[in-house]
Design a protein around this motif. Sequence first.
Motif, PDB file in Angstrom:
ATOM      1  N   TYR A  48       4.088  -6.715 -42.070  1.00 48.71           N
ATOM      2  CA  TYR A  48       4.498  -5.399 -42.581  1.00 48.71           C
ATOM      3  C   TYR A  48       5.813  -4.923 -41.986  1.00 48.71           C
ATOM      4  O   TYR A  48       6.552  -4.187 -42.598  1.00 48.71           O
ATOM      5  CB  TYR A  48       3.412  -4.359 -42.329  1.00 48.71           C
ATOM      6  CG  TYR A  48       2.189  -4.573 -43.182  1.00 48.71           C
ATOM      7  CD1 TYR A  48       2.292  -4.693 -44.557  1.00 48.71           C
ATOM      8  CD2 TYR A  48       0.933  -4.661 -42.610  1.00 48.71           C
ATOM      9  CE1 TYR A  48       1.178  -4.897 -45.342  1.00 48.71           C
ATOM     10  CE2 TYR A  48      -0.185  -4.857 -43.385  1.00 48.71           C
ATOM     11  CZ  TYR A  48      -0.063  -4.974 -44.761  1.00 48.71           C
ATOM     12  OH  TYR A  48      -1.161  -5.172 -45.531  1.00 48.71           O
ATOM     13  N   SER A  49       6.147  -5.351 -40.798  1.00 43.99           N
ATOM     14  CA  SER A  49       7.370  -4.899 -40.136  1.00 43.99           C
ATOM     15  C   SER A  49       8.572  -5.766 -40.507  1.00 43.99           C
ATOM     16  O   SER A  49       9.538  -5.823 -39.767  1.00 43.99           O
ATOM     17  CB  SER A  49       7.169  -4.910 -38.619  1.00 43.99           C
ATOM     18  OG  SER A  49       6.897  -6.235 -38.206  1.00 43.99           O
ATOM     19  N   ILE A  83      -5.953  -5.322 -36.410  1.00 42.41           N
ATOM     20  CA  ILE A  83      -6.474  -5.443 -37.772  1.00 42.41           C
ATOM     21  C   ILE A  83      -5.323  -5.362 -38.772  1.00 42.41           C
ATOM     22  O   ILE A  83      -5.309  -6.072 -39.778  1.00 42.41           O
ATOM     23  CB  ILE A  83      -7.543  -4.365 -38.037  1.00 42.41           C
ATOM     24  CG1 ILE A  83      -8.769  -4.670 -37.176  1.00 42.41           C
ATOM     25  CG2 ILE A  83      -7.910  -4.309 -39.513  1.00 42.41           C
ATOM     26  CD1 ILE A  83      -9.850  -3.640 -37.240  1.00 42.41           C
ATOM     27  N   LYS A  84      -4.330  -4.536 -38.479  1.00 44.21           N
ATOM     28  CA  LYS A  84      -3.149  -4.427 -39.346  1.00 44.21           C
ATOM     29  C   LYS A  84      -2.431  -5.774 -39.436  1.00 44.21           C
ATOM     30  O   LYS A  84      -2.004  -6.187 -40.517  1.00 44.21           O
ATOM     31  CB  LYS A  84      -2.212  -3.347 -38.815  1.00 44.21           C
ATOM     32  CG  LYS A  84      -0.992  -3.125 -39.668  1.00 44.21           C
ATOM     33  CD  LYS A  84      -0.128  -2.003 -39.118  1.00 44.21           C
ATOM     34  CE  LYS A  84       1.115  -1.809 -39.972  1.00 44.21           C
ATOM     35  NZ  LYS A  84       1.970  -0.743 -39.469  1.00 44.21           N
ATOM     36  N   MET A  85      -2.289  -6.454 -38.311  1.00 37.87           N
ATOM     37  CA  MET A  85      -1.641  -7.766 -38.291  1.00 37.87           C
ATOM     38  C   MET A  85      -2.427  -8.782 -39.116  1.00 37.87           C
ATOM     39  O   MET A  85      -1.864  -9.516 -39.930  1.00 37.87           O
ATOM     40  CB  MET A  85      -1.507  -8.271 -36.852  1.00 37.87           C
ATOM     41  CG  MET A  85      -0.944  -9.660 -36.714  1.00 37.87           C
ATOM     42  SD  MET A  85      -1.143 -10.232 -35.012  1.00 37.87           S
ATOM     43  CE  MET A  85       0.467 -10.897 -34.709  1.00 37.87           C
ATOM     44  N   LEU A  86      -3.743  -8.818 -38.916  1.00 37.56           N
ATOM     45  CA  LEU A  86      -4.587  -9.756 -39.663  1.00 37.56           C
ATOM     46  C   LEU A  86      -4.560  -9.449 -41.149  1.00 37.56           C
ATOM     47  O   LEU A  86      -4.492 -10.359 -41.985  1.00 37.56           O
ATOM     48  CB  LEU A  86      -6.019  -9.714 -39.126  1.00 37.56           C
ATOM     49  CG  LEU A  86      -6.186 -10.172 -37.675  1.00 37.56           C
ATOM     50  CD1 LEU A  86      -7.608  -9.910 -37.201  1.00 37.56           C
ATOM     51  CD2 LEU A  86      -5.817 -11.629 -37.520  1.00 37.56           C
ATOM     52  N   SER A  87      -4.578  -8.186 -41.490  1.00 45.23           N
ATOM     53  CA  SER A  87      -4.499  -7.775 -42.891  1.00 45.23           C
ATOM     54  C   SER A  87      -3.179  -8.239 -43.515  1.00 45.23           C
ATOM     55  O   SER A  87      -3.155  -8.714 -44.661  1.00 45.23           O
ATOM     56  CB  SER A  87      -4.642  -6.259 -42.994  1.00 45.23           C
ATOM     57  OG  SER A  87      -4.545  -5.844 -44.321  1.00 45.23           O
ATOM     58  N   ALA A  88      -2.091  -8.116 -42.763  1.00 46.04           N
ATOM     59  CA  ALA A  88      -0.780  -8.553 -43.261  1.00 46.04           C
ATOM     60  C   ALA A  88      -0.764 -10.062 -43.507  1.00 46.04           C
ATOM     61  O   ALA A  88      -0.174 -10.531 -44.486  1.00 46.04           O
ATOM     62  CB  ALA A  88       0.312  -8.165 -42.271  1.00 46.04           C
ATOM     63  N   ILE A  89      -1.412 -10.823 -42.633  1.00 44.63           N
ATOM     64  CA  ILE A  89      -1.479 -12.278 -42.811  1.00 44.63           C
ATOM     65  C   ILE A  89      -2.214 -12.617 -44.100  1.00 44.63           C
ATOM     66  O   ILE A  89      -1.719 -13.382 -44.933  1.00 44.63           O
ATOM     67  CB  ILE A  89      -2.171 -12.943 -41.603  1.00 44.63           C
ATOM     68  CG1 ILE A  89      -1.356 -12.742 -40.334  1.00 44.63           C
ATOM     69  CG2 ILE A  89      -2.390 -14.433 -41.867  1.00 44.63           C
ATOM     70  CD1 ILE A  89      -2.118 -13.066 -39.070  1.00 44.63           C
ATOM     71  N   PHE A  90      -3.403 -12.054 -44.275  1.00 40.09           N
ATOM     72  CA  PHE A  90      -4.185 -12.334 -45.486  1.00 40.09           C
ATOM     73  C   PHE A  90      -3.450 -11.864 -46.737  1.00 40.09           C
ATOM     74  O   PHE A  90      -3.432 -12.564 -47.752  1.00 40.09           O
ATOM     75  CB  PHE A  90      -5.576 -11.701 -45.397  1.00 40.09           C
ATOM     76  CG  PHE A  90      -6.525 -12.464 -44.522  1.00 40.09           C
ATOM     77  CD1 PHE A  90      -7.042 -13.691 -44.921  1.00 40.09           C
ATOM     78  CD2 PHE A  90      -6.914 -11.970 -43.289  1.00 40.09           C
ATOM     79  CE1 PHE A  90      -7.917 -14.408 -44.118  1.00 40.09           C
ATOM     80  CE2 PHE A  90      -7.791 -12.667 -42.478  1.00 40.09           C
ATOM     81  CZ  PHE A  90      -8.295 -13.898 -42.895  1.00 40.09           C
ATOM     82  N   ASP A  91      -2.816 -10.676 -46.689  1.00 39.10           N
ATOM     83  CA  ASP A  91      -2.072 -10.169 -47.849  1.00 39.10           C
ATOM     84  C   ASP A  91      -0.915 -11.101 -48.199  1.00 39.10           C
ATOM     85  O   ASP A  91      -0.677 -11.394 -49.370  1.00 39.10           O
ATOM     86  CB  ASP A  91      -1.547  -8.758 -47.586  1.00 39.10           C
ATOM     87  CG  ASP A  91      -2.648  -7.716 -47.562  1.00 39.10           C
ATOM     88  OD1 ASP A  91      -3.789  -8.028 -47.961  1.00 39.10           O
ATOM     89  OD2 ASP A  91      -2.368  -6.575 -47.112  1.00 39.10           O
ATOM     90  N   THR A 131     -12.232 -13.702 -40.332  1.00 41.14           N
ATOM     91  CA  THR A 131     -12.459 -13.585 -41.769  1.00 41.14           C
ATOM     92  C   THR A 131     -11.832 -12.310 -42.322  1.00 41.14           C
ATOM     93  O   THR A 131     -11.624 -11.348 -41.606  1.00 41.14           O
ATOM     94  CB  THR A 131     -13.967 -13.571 -42.108  1.00 41.14           C
ATOM     95  OG1 THR A 131     -14.576 -12.467 -41.443  1.00 41.14           O
ATOM     96  CG2 THR A 131     -14.642 -14.858 -41.695  1.00 41.14           C
ATOM     97  N   ASP A 132     -11.560 -12.352 -43.607  1.00 38.23           N
ATOM     98  CA  ASP A 132     -11.007 -11.197 -44.325  1.00 38.23           C
ATOM     99  C   ASP A 132     -12.181 -10.419 -44.923  1.00 38.23           C
ATOM    100  O   ASP A 132     -12.340 -10.333 -46.123  1.00 38.23           O
ATOM    101  CB  ASP A 132     -10.052 -11.683 -45.417  1.00 38.23           C
ATOM    102  CG  ASP A 132      -9.307 -10.543 -46.086  1.00 38.23           C
ATOM    103  OD1 ASP A 132      -9.243  -9.455 -45.494  1.00 38.23           O
ATOM    104  OD2 ASP A 132      -8.800 -10.752 -47.203  1.00 38.23           O
ATOM    105  N   GLY A 133     -13.016  -9.884 -44.058  1.00 42.86           N
ATOM    106  CA  GLY A 133     -14.208  -9.151 -44.488  1.00 42.86           C
ATOM    107  C   GLY A 133     -15.347  -9.378 -43.511  1.00 42.86           C
ATOM    108  O   GLY A 133     -15.191 -10.043 -42.501  1.00 42.86           O
ATOM    109  N   LEU A 134     -16.488  -8.817 -43.817  1.00 40.56           N
ATOM    110  CA  LEU A 134     -17.655  -8.918 -42.934  1.00 40.56           C
ATOM    111  C   LEU A 134     -18.473 -10.166 -43.237  1.00 40.56           C
ATOM    112  O   LEU A 134     -18.583 -10.583 -44.379  1.00 40.56           O
ATOM    113  CB  LEU A 134     -18.537  -7.678 -43.100  1.00 40.56           C
ATOM    114  CG  LEU A 134     -17.879  -6.352 -42.722  1.00 40.56           C
ATOM    115  CD1 LEU A 134     -18.809  -5.197 -43.047  1.00 40.56           C
ATOM    116  CD2 LEU A 134     -17.481  -6.336 -41.264  1.00 40.56           C
TER     117      LEU A 134
END
Length: 143
Positions: A48-49, A83-91, A131-134
């Motif tokens: 994101y950055s 979590i923001k970093m992991l979300s950026a990777i998956f996105d 994982t990208d979720g629970l």
Amino acid sequence: MNKETFKPIENLQRLDNHPFFGALKAVETDLRLGQQWDELKIHIVHMYSEEERPLLSGVPKTGLLQKKLQYVFPVFLHEHVSIKMLSAIFDSMKTQNLLLAQDERGLSGKESYIYLGIVCSDSTVVYYKVTDGLMKPRQNDEN
């Protein structure tokens, strides 16, 4: 041992000035020589950055993950993984249409996952599945 295993990844040399080159090289070497993965490739994920980070993909030769494409995101032990970093990777992976590995135990069906390749100060590499979720907890009799 197959000499093909020891050929350097083409993109690795052009990333040698990258701030995460040390983690990338340590994880790449461990996957290639220690874990004996084939078909190693480097992908670039966009955070994101506006920061770009390397991501490795490959196919393990042995074990439970044998012949399944897997992704490893190299990080240093001292890095803050959010979590923001992991979300950026998956996105970023979804934007690039990278085929994500999936786990059937996800609460919303199949959950995508990657491994963090955590590089310690003594060059030890530890892999942590994210994982990208629970996910439902693994039972003792499951692989």
